[in-house]
Design an enzyme around this catalytic site. Structure first.
Site, PDB file in Angstrom:
ATOM      1  N   HIS A 132      -7.537  -5.951   0.664  1.00 47.36           N
ATOM      2  CA  HIS A 132      -6.310  -5.424   1.369  1.00 47.36           C
ATOM      3  C   HIS A 132      -5.276  -5.332   2.128  1.00 47.36           C
ATOM      4  CE1 HIS A 132      -3.925  -1.255   0.183  1.00 47.36           C
ATOM      5  NE2 HIS A 132      -3.772  -1.280   0.928  1.00 47.36           N
TER       6      HIS A 132
ATOM      7  N   ASP B 150     -10.679  -5.999  -3.094  1.00 42.63           N
ATOM      8  CA  ASP B 150      -9.181  -4.731  -2.526  1.00 42.63           C
ATOM      9  C   ASP B 150     -10.619  -3.537  -2.144  1.00 42.63           C
ATOM     10  OD1 ASP B 150      -8.133  -2.400  -1.456  1.00 42.63           O
ATOM     11  OD2 ASP B 150      -6.602  -3.597  -2.205  1.00 42.63           O
TER      12      ASP B 150
ATOM     13  N   SER C 208       0.392  -1.369  -0.226  1.00 42.67           N
ATOM     14  CA  SER C 208      -0.280   0.396  -0.208  1.00 42.67           C
ATOM     15  C   SER C 208       0.967   0.771   0.291  1.00 42.67           C
ATOM     16  CB  SER C 208      -0.954   0.316   1.357  1.00 42.67           C
ATOM     17  OG  SER C 208      -1.776   1.071   1.522  1.00 42.67           O
TER      18      SER C 208
END
Length: 278
Positions: A258, A225, A147
């Site tokens: 995620h 996600d 991320s």
């Protein structure tokens, strides 16, 4: 001489995990990291892991399941904190700015500029500290992240191919120029002039030909996600790579989100991929 202090030591997965602290000239604060080394004398190839928003040096260590895979390949792993912390360090009540959200840039704007120098910290202070304190081979060093940390890994590698031999990412922010997370953080840390953001945008760097020494970049992205469409946008880096004749592989994984459950599922494949290149 290294100023690394070992705070705790644990034996795990055929190696030794250390929780460490040292003083950083870049941030002007103490910084923490974890260091896992496999059994043996070394020097070992190693990977630097950069974590995402709200994380510390501990998230990857406890959630990813990486060390069994690292032991199989004889690769050491260092995982730093995501920002400076402590008394006198600027912060923000939002999760995506301030402590825990350093974005791996060198801030130029108040109140962040005095301490938020995470780009220099990762590329200078951290590497100097671990290379001086542990049996590592700096000629066989890679970087990866998740991320915000995926953004950091990609941009730092592309700008510093002399420091890193391989780079991969999970769910990275590939273009801070084109997403709300990036626009907020880059405006706060670097100011409103978007030209200053360019050096911290992986898609823009590939468009400019940076990091051509990397034969391939590997990205895994979960299709479940919740940040995929609005924040992550992997199609942008794919398009830039195709135009530049670069090899960026984005593996879209059906059903994965995620979280670290996603990372833990594919971390072994990333370890094997890096080991081939280191």
């Amino acid at each position: 001489m290294s100023n690394v202090e070992t705070l705790a030591t644990h034996r795990t997965q055929g190696g030794t995990l250390r929780y460490c602290r040292h003083d950083s000239a870049s941030t002007g604060t103490p910084m923490k990291f974890t260091m896992w080394t496999p059994d043996g004398e070394g020097p070992f190839p190693y990977l630097v892991w950069l974590s995402g928003l709200t994380c510390t040096e501990d998230n990857f260590t406890t959630k990813s399941g990486v060390y069994a895979h690292a032991a199989r390949h004889g690769v050491a792993i260092v995982a730093p904190d995501t920002s400076p912390r402590g008394e006198g360090v600027a912060d923000d009540p939002a999760y995506d700015l301030g402590q825990g959200a350093g974005f791996y840039v060198d801030a130029t704007q108040a109140p962040w500029a005095p301490h938020f120098k995470m780009y220099s910290y990762v590329t200078q202070d951290l590497l100097e500290a671990v290379d001086g304190a542990f049996p590592l081979d700096p000629a066989r060093r890679g970087i990866f992240g998740h991320s915000m940390g995926g953004h950091g890994a990609l941009t730092i590698a592309l700008r510093n191919p002399e420091l890193f031999k391989s780079v991969s990412a999970f769910s990275p922010i590939v273009s801070p120029l084109n997403c709300p997370w990036g626009e907020k953080a880059m405006t706060a840390y670097l100011g409103p002039a978007r030209a200053a953001w360019w050096a911290h945008d992986a898609t823009a760097l590939i468009e400019d030909g940076a990091g051509a020494a990397f034969d391939e970049i590997l990205i895994d992205q979960g299709l479940a996600d919740s940040f995929l469409e609005n924040q992550l946008k992997p199609q942008l880096i794919e398009a830039a790579a195709a135009k530049a004749g670069r090899r960026v592989t984005v593996r879209r994984q059906d059903g994965y989100d995620h979280s670290y459950f996603f990372i833990a599922t594919f971390i072994g494949e990333h370890m094997a991929w890096h080991a081939e290149r280191l």
